[in-house]
Enzyme design. Sequence first.
Site, PDB file in Angstrom:
ATOM      1  N   SER A  84      43.746  31.539  44.770  1.00  0.00           N
ATOM      2  CA  SER A  84      43.828  30.301  43.996  1.00  0.00           C
ATOM      3  C   SER A  84      44.673  30.508  42.731  1.00  0.00           C
ATOM      4  O   SER A  84      45.229  29.555  42.207  1.00  0.00           O
ATOM      5  CB  SER A  84      42.417  29.852  43.597  1.00  0.00           C
ATOM      6  OG  SER A  84      41.803  30.868  42.825  1.00  0.00           O
TER       7      SER A  84
ATOM      8  N   HIS B  53      39.486  37.938  41.263  1.00  0.00           N
ATOM      9  CA  HIS B  53      39.748  37.811  39.821  1.00  0.00           C
ATOM     10  C   HIS B  53      38.980  38.839  38.990  1.00  0.00           C
ATOM     11  O   HIS B  53      39.422  39.203  37.903  1.00  0.00           O
ATOM     12  CB  HIS B  53      39.311  36.428  39.330  1.00  0.00           C
ATOM     13  CG  HIS B  53      40.289  35.326  39.561  1.00  0.00           C
ATOM     14  ND1 HIS B  53      40.457  34.724  40.783  1.00  0.00           N
ATOM     15  CD2 HIS B  53      41.157  34.708  38.708  1.00  0.00           C
ATOM     16  CE1 HIS B  53      41.374  33.763  40.671  1.00  0.00           C
ATOM     17  NE2 HIS B  53      41.812  33.739  39.425  1.00  0.00           N
TER      18      HIS B  53
ATOM     19  N   CYS C 241      34.957  38.790  44.027  1.00  0.00           N
ATOM     20  CA  CYS C 241      36.005  37.799  43.750  1.00  0.00           C
ATOM     21  C   CYS C 241      37.182  38.603  43.218  1.00  0.00           C
ATOM     22  O   CYS C 241      37.000  39.470  42.353  1.00  0.00           O
ATOM     23  CB  CYS C 241      35.522  36.796  42.702  1.00  0.00           C
ATOM     24  SG  CYS C 241      36.844  35.741  42.054  1.00  0.00           S
TER      25      CYS C 241
ATOM     26  N   CYS D 185      41.587  36.561  48.436  1.00  0.00           N
ATOM     27  CA  CYS D 185      40.626  35.601  47.896  1.00  0.00           C
ATOM     28  C   CYS D 185      39.346  35.712  48.719  1.00  0.00           C
ATOM     29  O   CYS D 185      39.373  35.491  49.933  1.00  0.00           O
ATOM     30  CB  CYS D 185      41.232  34.201  48.014  1.00  0.00           C
ATOM     31  SG  CYS D 185      40.104  32.855  47.653  1.00  0.00           S
TER      32      CYS D 185
ATOM     33  N   GLU E 141      41.562  32.664  33.963  1.00  0.00           N
ATOM     34  CA  GLU E 141      42.774  31.834  34.081  1.00  0.00           C
ATOM     35  C   GLU E 141      43.183  31.248  32.720  1.00  0.00           C
ATOM     36  O   GLU E 141      44.337  30.921  32.517  1.00  0.00           O
ATOM     37  CB  GLU E 141      42.560  30.713  35.109  1.00  0.00           C
ATOM     38  CG  GLU E 141      42.462  31.206  36.550  1.00  0.00           C
ATOM     39  CD  GLU E 141      43.800  31.644  37.158  1.00  0.00           C
ATOM     40  OE1 GLU E 141      44.856  31.239  36.662  1.00  0.00           O
ATOM     41  OE2 GLU E 141      43.765  32.419  38.146  1.00  0.00           O
TER      42      GLU E 141
HETATM   43  N1  DGL Z   1      39.913  34.825  43.503  1.00  0.00           N
HETATM   44  C1  DGL Z   1      39.198  34.044  44.434  1.00  0.00           C
HETATM   45  C2  DGL Z   1      38.073  34.758  45.104  1.00  0.00           C
HETATM   46  O1  DGL Z   1      38.221  35.934  45.357  1.00  0.00           O
HETATM   47  C3  DGL Z   1      39.019  32.566  44.126  1.00  0.00           C
HETATM   48  C4  DGL Z   1      38.385  32.233  42.847  1.00  0.00           C
HETATM   49  C5  DGL Z   1      38.318  30.757  42.558  1.00  0.00           C
HETATM   50  O2  DGL Z   1      39.345  30.087  42.594  1.00  0.00           O
HETATM   51  O3  DGL Z   1      37.204  30.271  42.287  1.00  0.00           O
HETATM   52  O4  DGL Z   1      37.083  34.201  45.453  1.00  0.00           O
END
Ligand code: DGL
Length: 281
Positions: free
Chosen positions: A14, A187, A185, A76, A153
């Site tokens: 994302s 991120h 996740c 993701c 972000e």
């Molecule tokens: N980085 C993503 C994940 O691993 C998506 C995070 C998101 O957009 O909420 O789930």
Amino acid sequence: MREIQNSPIGIFDSGVGGLTVLRELYRQLPQESILYFADTARLPYGNRPSGEILQFVREILTWMAQQNVKMVIMACNTSSALALEAVRQEFDFPILGVILPGAKAAVKQGQRIGVISTPATAKSNAYRQAIQEIDPNAQVWQIPCPEFVPLIEQNRIWEPYTKQMAQLYLQPLLARNIDTLVYGCTHYRHLETVIKGIVPPTVNLIDPARYVVQAAEKELKLMALGQTRPALPTRFAVSGCPQTFSQLSQQWLGYHPTVESVSLPTMVTAAVTWEEVEMLE
Ligand code: DGL
């Protein structure tokens, strides 16, 4: 005509979470060319219903197919948890997700496993299922962390508020005496310094990014798809604002990437059937 081996590996997320997978690709497979897509116009994914995520993933993969990728890595967890099984058979290139490689790595390290993830990934139970399929005796606690992706972000990693939120999310896992913590996740690896300041050093930290790239390497070998010519510079594309993505990414890439803006092929007509939505819920 370009041979398929020298086509790029497509990876998507994302937003900037997938950069943690990109860094692993640079480290483990520097000879490969990469196409990175971030669906920044529709971020975050982690609070969305599963039918919507499935539709987004289909749109991204359709666009990636048009770019002639030879393989896709879902960088993701939310997409891997909610859409991988459904889309795998729909495209004629291999598609890899992060959950299984992450689960395999976690059970090798411990028995009391905490997973921090988006609400959608936690609700899907994907990590618990994958871990307990490999080791039914492993205990798994999944904690949704809805604030993390927006904070990353918005480039607010170093604010005291982010640390407070991390303490709040991690506290129930520390109370369970976990021996292993999975970044569920992509991120969250960007929060590593904050997380390491809270979690005792005895807890094993698992970043599935590392293991999905190992799996990709095996798959490339198996299918004789490894690149034979020098890698091209990574191509970056986003559905939102290219400048914002470029500026934010710089801290992790060490350079200001050139970023294209793309509009995905929208699948207006029933991209997701009601049967599929029911299956996913
Ligand atoms: N980085 C993503 C994940 O691993 C998506 C995070 C998101 O957009 O909420 O789930």
